[in-house]
Write a protein that holds these residues in place. Structure first.
Motif, PDB file in Angstrom:
ATOM      1  N   ILE A  11       5.039  50.821  76.314  1.00 14.04           N
ATOM      2  CA  ILE A  11       5.588  49.881  77.300  1.00 14.04           C
ATOM      3  C   ILE A  11       4.500  48.904  77.742  1.00 14.04           C
ATOM      4  O   ILE A  11       4.733  47.688  77.846  1.00 14.04           O
ATOM      5  CB  ILE A  11       6.187  50.642  78.498  1.00 14.04           C
ATOM      6  CG1 ILE A  11       7.426  51.431  78.047  1.00 14.04           C
ATOM      7  CG2 ILE A  11       6.528  49.687  79.637  1.00 14.04           C
ATOM      8  CD1 ILE A  11       7.918  52.452  79.058  1.00 14.04           C
ATOM      9  N   LEU A  12       3.311  49.433  77.981  1.00 12.25           N
ATOM     10  CA  LEU A  12       2.199  48.557  78.376  1.00 12.25           C
ATOM     11  C   LEU A  12       1.816  47.591  77.262  1.00 12.25           C
ATOM     12  O   LEU A  12       1.349  46.484  77.540  1.00 12.25           O
ATOM     13  CB  LEU A  12       0.988  49.396  78.799  1.00 12.25           C
ATOM     14  CG  LEU A  12       1.127  50.077  80.158  1.00 12.25           C
ATOM     15  CD1 LEU A  12       0.015  51.102  80.362  1.00 12.25           C
ATOM     16  CD2 LEU A  12       1.126  49.051  81.271  1.00 12.25           C
ATOM     17  N   VAL A  15       3.982  44.747  77.769  1.00 13.06           N
ATOM     18  CA  VAL A  15       3.517  43.987  78.938  1.00 13.06           C
ATOM     19  C   VAL A  15       2.366  43.074  78.544  1.00 13.06           C
ATOM     20  O   VAL A  15       2.367  41.873  78.853  1.00 13.06           O
ATOM     21  CB  VAL A  15       3.106  44.936  80.090  1.00 13.06           C
ATOM     22  CG1 VAL A  15       2.401  44.165  81.203  1.00 13.06           C
ATOM     23  CG2 VAL A  15       4.314  45.678  80.630  1.00 13.06           C
ATOM     24  N   TRP A  16       1.358  43.629  77.843  1.00 11.03           N
ATOM     25  CA  TRP A  16       0.216  42.766  77.513  1.00 11.03           C
ATOM     26  C   TRP A  16       0.575  41.707  76.491  1.00 11.03           C
ATOM     27  O   TRP A  16       0.056  40.598  76.540  1.00 11.03           O
ATOM     28  CB  TRP A  16      -1.035  43.544  77.155  1.00 11.03           C
ATOM     29  CG  TRP A  16      -1.135  44.333  75.890  1.00 11.03           C
ATOM     30  CD1 TRP A  16      -1.162  45.685  75.787  1.00 11.03           C
ATOM     31  CD2 TRP A  16      -1.314  43.844  74.550  1.00 11.03           C
ATOM     32  NE1 TRP A  16      -1.314  46.066  74.470  1.00 11.03           N
ATOM     33  CE2 TRP A  16      -1.415  44.956  73.701  1.00 11.03           C
ATOM     34  CE3 TRP A  16      -1.397  42.574  73.985  1.00 11.03           C
ATOM     35  CZ2 TRP A  16      -1.584  44.839  72.316  1.00 11.03           C
ATOM     36  CZ3 TRP A  16      -1.565  42.453  72.616  1.00 11.03           C
ATOM     37  CH2 TRP A  16      -1.656  43.578  71.798  1.00 11.03           C
ATOM     38  N   THR A  18       3.474  40.186  76.188  1.00  3.18           N
ATOM     39  CA  THR A  18       4.203  39.145  76.925  1.00  3.18           C
ATOM     40  C   THR A  18       3.239  38.340  77.798  1.00  3.18           C
ATOM     41  O   THR A  18       3.311  37.102  77.836  1.00  3.18           O
ATOM     42  CB  THR A  18       5.314  39.784  77.771  1.00  3.18           C
ATOM     43  OG1 THR A  18       6.208  40.490  76.900  1.00  3.18           O
ATOM     44  CG2 THR A  18       6.087  38.732  78.547  1.00  3.18           C
ATOM     45  N   ALA A  19       2.342  39.025  78.477  1.00  2.00           N
ATOM     46  CA  ALA A  19       1.365  38.330  79.326  1.00  2.00           C
ATOM     47  C   ALA A  19       0.462  37.432  78.495  1.00  2.00           C
ATOM     48  O   ALA A  19       0.109  36.325  78.922  1.00  2.00           O
ATOM     49  CB  ALA A  19       0.531  39.337  80.115  1.00  2.00           C
ATOM     50  N   VAL A  34      -3.136  40.235  84.018  1.00  2.00           N
ATOM     51  CA  VAL A  34      -2.126  41.220  83.622  1.00  2.00           C
ATOM     52  C   VAL A  34      -2.363  41.651  82.181  1.00  2.00           C
ATOM     53  O   VAL A  34      -2.308  42.845  81.853  1.00  2.00           O
ATOM     54  CB  VAL A  34      -0.698  40.659  83.812  1.00  2.00           C
ATOM     55  CG1 VAL A  34       0.345  41.574  83.175  1.00  2.00           C
ATOM     56  CG2 VAL A  34      -0.404  40.443  85.292  1.00  2.00           C
ATOM     57  N   ALA A  38      -3.301  45.547  81.341  1.00  2.00           N
ATOM     58  CA  ALA A  38      -2.316  46.265  80.520  1.00  2.00           C
ATOM     59  C   ALA A  38      -2.897  46.641  79.164  1.00  2.00           C
ATOM     60  O   ALA A  38      -2.620  47.727  78.646  1.00  2.00           O
ATOM     61  CB  ALA A  38      -1.056  45.412  80.354  1.00  2.00           C
ATOM     62  N   SER A  42      -3.173  50.420  78.024  1.00  2.00           N
ATOM     63  CA  SER A  42      -2.414  50.757  76.825  1.00  2.00           C
ATOM     64  C   SER A  42      -3.292  51.419  75.778  1.00  2.00           C
ATOM     65  O   SER A  42      -2.903  52.418  75.150  1.00  2.00           O
ATOM     66  CB  SER A  42      -1.764  49.487  76.256  1.00  2.00           C
ATOM     67  OG  SER A  42      -1.004  49.783  75.113  1.00  2.00           O
ATOM     68  N   THR A  70       9.085  43.921  73.460  1.00  2.00           N
ATOM     69  CA  THR A  70       8.649  42.526  73.565  1.00  2.00           C
ATOM     70  C   THR A  70       9.742  41.581  73.087  1.00  2.00           C
ATOM     71  O   THR A  70      10.070  40.600  73.761  1.00  2.00           O
ATOM     72  CB  THR A  70       7.353  42.304  72.761  1.00  2.00           C
ATOM     73  OG1 THR A  70       6.341  43.189  73.257  1.00  2.00           O
ATOM     74  CG2 THR A  70       6.872  40.870  72.880  1.00  2.00           C
ATOM     75  N   TYR A  73      12.835  41.739  75.515  1.00  2.00           N
ATOM     76  CA  TYR A  73      12.571  40.989  76.736  1.00  2.00           C
ATOM     77  C   TYR A  73      12.654  39.482  76.481  1.00  2.00           C
ATOM     78  O   TYR A  73      13.246  38.742  77.275  1.00  2.00           O
ATOM     79  CB  TYR A  73      11.191  41.364  77.296  1.00  2.00           C
ATOM     80  CG  TYR A  73      10.835  40.609  78.550  1.00  2.00           C
ATOM     81  CD1 TYR A  73      11.360  40.992  79.780  1.00  2.00           C
ATOM     82  CD2 TYR A  73       9.981  39.506  78.518  1.00  2.00           C
ATOM     83  CE1 TYR A  73      11.052  40.304  80.936  1.00  2.00           C
ATOM     84  CE2 TYR A  73       9.662  38.804  79.671  1.00  2.00           C
ATOM     85  CZ  TYR A  73      10.196  39.206  80.879  1.00  2.00           C
ATOM     86  OH  TYR A  73       9.893  38.505  82.024  1.00  2.00           O
TER      87      TYR A  73
END
Length: 104
Positions: A11-12, A15-16, A18-19, A34, A38, A42, A70, A73
């Motif tokens: 999941i992380l 997040v990274w 996307t960031a 972020v 992340a 991760s 990813t 989202y």
């Protein structure tokens, strides 16, 4: 416990990733921070999970979780187009990740 850590790490990864896309080449502070936090968390989680889960399996599951989340989202937010084929392929990827867990 290792599988839960691996799930959170995957999941992380989403997040990274996307960031990273939102950081505009590390020119925007918040997404860059972020991304960095992340990414580190991760990788730590992946390393911890690999103590109990074989490397190939752990890495494939980690990447599968991160990639599928990813893309999902991005499609939900409209950043990428959604189609039945793309959704079916993501479902297939998730199915493969689940298969790797069950085969372990």
């Amino acid at each position: 416990m290792a599988w839960i850590v691996l799930l959170v790490s995957g999941i992380l990864e989403a997040v990274w990733a996307t960031a990273l896309g939102r950081s505009a080449g590390f020119t925007r502070l918040t997404p860059t921070v972020v991304f960095a936090v992340a990414l580190v968390l991760s990788m730590i989680g992946l390393a911890v999970a690999m103590r109990s889960i074989p490397t190939g399996t752990a890495y494939a599951v980690w990447v599968g979780i991160g990639a599928s989340l990813t893309v999902a989202y991005a499609m939900i937010t409209g950043a990428e187009t959604a189609s039945l084929l793309r959704i079916a392929l993501i479902v297939g990827l998730v199915g493969c990740v689940i298969g790797l867990k069950l085969a372990h």
